[in-house]
Design a protein around this motif. Structure first.
Motif, PDB file in Angstrom:
ATOM      1  N   SER A 503       0.838  -1.209   0.000  1.00 39.96           N
ATOM      2  CA  SER A 503       0.000   0.000   0.000  1.00 39.96           C
ATOM      3  C   SER A 503       0.867   1.251   0.000  1.00 39.96           C
ATOM      4  N   ILE A 504       1.912   1.267   0.815  1.00 44.22           N
ATOM      5  CA  ILE A 504       2.806   2.429   0.856  1.00 44.22           C
ATOM      6  C   ILE A 504       3.504   2.624  -0.483  1.00 44.22           C
ATOM      7  N   ALA A 505       3.825   1.482  -1.133  1.00 44.33           N
ATOM      8  CA  ALA A 505       4.475   1.557  -2.447  1.00 44.33           C
ATOM      9  C   ALA A 505       3.485   1.876  -3.561  1.00 44.33           C
ATOM     10  N   GLY A 506       2.192   1.960  -3.230  1.00 40.56           N
ATOM     11  CA  GLY A 506       1.191   2.301  -4.225  1.00 40.56           C
ATOM     12  C   GLY A 506       0.739   1.129  -5.066  1.00 40.56           C
ATOM     13  N   ARG A 507       1.133  -0.093  -4.687  1.00 40.57           N
ATOM     14  CA  ARG A 507       0.758  -1.274  -5.473  1.00 40.57           C
ATOM     15  C   ARG A 507      -0.532  -1.854  -4.881  1.00 40.57           C
ATOM     16  N   MET A 508      -1.602  -1.144  -5.122  1.00 42.01           N
ATOM     17  CA  MET A 508      -2.862  -1.483  -4.476  1.00 42.01           C
ATOM     18  C   MET A 508      -3.489  -2.762  -5.028  1.00 42.01           C
ATOM     19  N   ASP A 509      -3.243  -3.073  -6.293  1.00 39.67           N
ATOM     20  CA  ASP A 509      -3.779  -4.324  -6.844  1.00 39.67           C
ATOM     21  C   ASP A 509      -3.126  -5.524  -6.163  1.00 39.67           C
ATOM     22  N   ASP A 510      -1.786  -5.443  -5.981  1.00 42.43           N
ATOM     23  CA  ASP A 510      -1.084  -6.532  -5.291  1.00 42.43           C
ATOM     24  C   ASP A 510      -1.522  -6.605  -3.832  1.00 42.43           C
ATOM     25  N   ALA A 511      -1.723  -5.436  -3.223  1.00 48.34           N
ATOM     26  CA  ALA A 511      -2.184  -5.409  -1.827  1.00 48.34           C
ATOM     27  C   ALA A 511      -3.546  -6.076  -1.707  1.00 48.34           C
ATOM     28  N   SER A 512      -4.431  -5.828  -2.665  1.00 47.60           N
ATOM     29  CA  SER A 512      -5.768  -6.435  -2.646  1.00 47.60           C
ATOM     30  C   SER A 512      -5.680  -7.946  -2.815  1.00 47.60           C
ATOM     31  N   ALA A 513      -4.715  -8.390  -3.636  1.00 48.20           N
ATOM     32  CA  ALA A 513      -4.531  -9.830  -3.830  1.00 48.20           C
ATOM     33  C   ALA A 513      -4.086 -10.498  -2.525  1.00 48.20           C
TER      34      ALA A 513
END
Length: 743
Positions: A503-513
């Protein structure tokens, strides 16, 4: 004592005796005095004087249950004995008749002024001539009562052993039933009637159980039950006493356990008190850090010559170490080794005791002392250092930041052929990662895997968190996949670390996974995890996902906290939705959450970004007047910068003065913002004042400060002032600087 206690029980429960004591279960006392049986007895007494067997036959076989009354009517012990001899010799089936006749003889003897002597005579007669007849309940009671008074314990025990076990078991079952239903007061009354070793087993067994199906025993009941047994000479053995004390201490009843142990000692059961029972109480006292009572108990053990074990000293040393009383722990340890005033106590320190002390030393930063104990262990064959010893020391040096020494200890461990464990691996990996040596931690992990030592969940958690911390999310994901393939089950911490890092890195799709995998694994998101996701979606400007998160929180009952509201207020302010931001702040207050300095900072910054400095100042003034939250340096910096950019430098300067009054310390950012403003307004004298104040406040100039001042001061011929400023010395103002110079 055993026979006496069984006699006491029989006195109250003779009616519960088995049928083999009384074939017909009927006695003369059950018949009214005016009954036909009374008349029959009178006739039988007349017949007895003639000893005519034919005339006596009806009484011997058809109405033998009347024999007790007949014998009592003889009113003579010698005549009763003669009749017993007659029955023994003449009756075809004498057992039943003898059983009833002997009961009558005992009753007759009990009514005699010298009853004890006559009863003992009948007891001797039975042993010699009638040993094969079964006793009625009344006979057994009268004999046991007599033997108890005569202190004939062996005879009492032999007689009581003839009892059918069913009578004993029925009473024991009743006692157990009272315990299970929590009727301890009724149990106490029953104990009055049946105190002996058997009931002691029940009492001590029930009190020693970890779980009670009925209600818990009251403290006074526990002590009362055991005391009552002990007062009658029935003491718990070492195992039962230890079990009871352990159960009490686990239920946080140390005071009761203390009273119980000392009660047994006081009532004469000190012989049954062994080190194990004292160890159980010491462990309970240790859990509550009651070092004072632990020391008292140790002194009492020495006084009563209860020999302590190595476990005893281990408990004491362990709890002294946990209480950070290391010097006292060392004194105890030295006593074991024969140092100081106290001589040896006959207990040799073992590996566990050494390891406990080494771990305690390391936890208070005395690793070098622990290292000396390691060397001492090497000289003793019976307690050579093991993996736990090295792990404690490696952990201690890692926490002290002495990674080199920790690695050296690991090498020494290998040279000593002590096999490292997964704890060794985790300790060194964690130490290396926390001191910025993540790549060295990876190398060490790979080295250990090459030697066949697999990592655990803790290992992967440490590495994943470390890579998330340095924003190397790809590497963190790599170890997450490796963890799954190695068979280790990720815990919630790993999932949270990954979600936060992504989330901090802005990778919200990976975070959601990862969130999906977390839910599949049976974990739920906590408020911290929701907050980091909401923040990430806000930064990505995805309001629909933000609202999705908020709806999910409401559905599962996770309430927003101050962090959630601050994130949302900041986001709404940045997109210019101040109306929604104000509504959110109002809702926050309604839910009992007071706005923090971050909340005010977020809304003030949002207004400033929208160039609405007036509204930002209104909120600031409201914050100062009505809120209990004082503004901090960040809020002042936001406003000073906005005021200077809005060409209101005088107001910005007054805010700096306000900072000084309120004790809010300015920083380099504060000075840079206002120096830009005075430069744009060509307020050179004010710039000199600010430079001197900056030196006084120990704010070092950065490259932005130098960029603001260099060109300006060089153009007005004040470069020397800049040199003094950079060196940290305020320069005296020349006469020319008394007047404002414009450029």
């Amino acid at each position: 004592m055993l026979a006496q206690s069984k006699l006491l029980r029989l006195r109250h429960h003779h009616r519960l005796l088995p049928s083999r004591f009384s074939p017909l279960r009927r006695c003369h006392s059950e018949c009214p005095s005016s009954s036909p049986a009374e008349l029959t007895a009178t006739q039988a007494v007349e017949v007895l004087h003639q000893w005519d067997f034919d005339q006596l036959r009806p009484f011997l076989f058809e109405a033998s249950h009347h024999l007790p009354q007949i014998i009592v009517r003889l009113n003579s012990i010698p005549k009763a004995v003669d009749f017993l001899n007659y029955l023994r010799d003449k009756a075809e089936r004498p057992q039943q008749a003898l059983s009833y006749a002997f009961e009558g003889a005992l009753q007759l003897a009990s009514r005699h002024p010298n009853s004890q002597q006559h009863l003992l005579m009948l007891h001797t007669y039975r042993k010699s001539y009638l040993s094969n007849i079964s006793l009625t309940a009344k006979s057994a009671y009268l004999l046991l009562q007599c033997l108890g008074k005569a202190q004939m314990l062996d005879d009492s025990l032999l007689l009581f052993n003839e009892l059918d076990p069913s009578s004993t078991s029925s009473l024991i079952s009743k006692l157990r039933g009272l315990f299970k239903s929590g009727r301890t007061h009724d149990a106490l009354h029953l104990l009055d009637e049946m105190l002996d070793d058997f009931t002691g087993e029940v009492v001590f067994g029930e009190l020693g159980r970890r779980d009670h199906r009925g209600r818990d025993f009251a403290d006074e009941d526990i002590v009362g039950l055991v005391t009552k047994q002990c007062e009658h000479g029935v003491f718990p053995d070492a195992f039962k006493l230890t079990q009871m004390i352990t159960t009490l201490c686990r239920n946080r009843k140390n005071v009761v356990a203390w009273e119980l142990l000392h009660g047994v000692m006081r009532l004469g059961g000190a012989v049954a008190v062994e080190a194990a029972s004292c160890n159980a109480l010491l462990a309970g006292l240790g859990r509550e850090r009651d070092i004072q009572r632990m020391n008292i108990l140790m002194a009492e053990m020495e006084e009563m010559r209860i020999k302590p074990s190595v476990v005893t000293f281990g408990i004491l040393v362990n709890n002294l170490c946990k209480a950070r009383r290391i010097d006292e722990a060392l004194e105890v340890f030295d006593k074991l080794k024969g140092k100081g005033e106290g001589n040896r106590v006959g207990v040799e320190p073992d590996v566990i005791l050494y390891n406990t002390l080494i771990d305690g030393l390391c936890k208070v930063g005395r690793e070098d002392h622990g290292l000396s104990l390691l060397e001492e262990m090497k000289t003793k064959k019976q307690c050579r250092p093991n993996a736990v010893t090295y792990n404690c020391l490696i952990d201690g040096f890692c926490k002290a930041g002495k990674i080199g020494k920790a690695c050296k200890l690991y090498s020494q461990m290998i040279n000593e052929e002590v096999k490292p464990t997964v704890v060794t691996l985790n300790t060194l990996v964690d130490g290396l990662c926390k001191h910025g040596k993540v790549h060295r931690a990876v190398e060490f992990f790979n080295e250990m895997k090459g030697k066949g030592l697999k990592g655990s969940t803790v290992t992967y958690t440490t590495l994943i968190s470390a890579f998330c911390g340095v924003n190397n999310i790809d590497k963190a994901m790599q170890y997450f996949d490796e963890m799954l393939s190695s068979g280790c089950s990720p815990d919630a911490i790993i999932y949270y670390s990954l979600i936060s890092g992504l989330s901090i890195a802005g990778r919200m799709d990976d975070a959601s996974a990862v969130v999906s995998k977390l839910k599949q694994a049976g974990f739920g998101l906590d408020i911290a995890c929701y907050n980091v996701l909401i923040s990430g979606f806000c930064k990505k400007k995805k309001p629909e996902r933000v609202y999705e998160m908020l709806e999910e929180m409401e559905k599962i009952g996770v309430k927003p906290d101050i962090v959630t509201y601050n994130t949302l207020v900041s986001y709404l302010g940045k997109i210019g939705d101040f109306r929604s931001a104000r509504k959110l702040m109002k809702r926050m207050l309604e839910e009992g959450l007071q706005p923090s300095v971050v909340t005010y900072g977020a809304i003030i910054q949002a207004y400033c970004l929208k160039k609405n400095v007036g509204m930002a100042m209104m909120i600031f003034e409201k914050m100062c007047s009505t809120s209990k939250v004082p503004p901090n340096t960040v809020i002042y910096n936001i406003l000073i910068d906005a005021l200077c950019k809005n060409n209101n430098v005088e107001k910005a300067i007054s805010l700096m003065d306000d900072m000084k009054i309120k004790g809010v310390r300015p920083n380099t950012t504060t000075y840079n913002a206002i120096l830009k403003g005075v430069r744009d307004k060509k307020m050179l004298q004010k710039a000199f004042e600010l430079m001197n104040r900056m030196i006084e406040d120990a704010c070092r100039p950065d490259y932005i400060t130098m960029e603001i001042l260099t060109e300006w001061l060089d153009a007005v011929g004040e470069i020397e002032k800049l040199k003094h400023f950079v060196q940290g010395y305020p320069a005296p103002s020349p006469a020319s600087s008394q007047t404002s110079i414009s450029f």
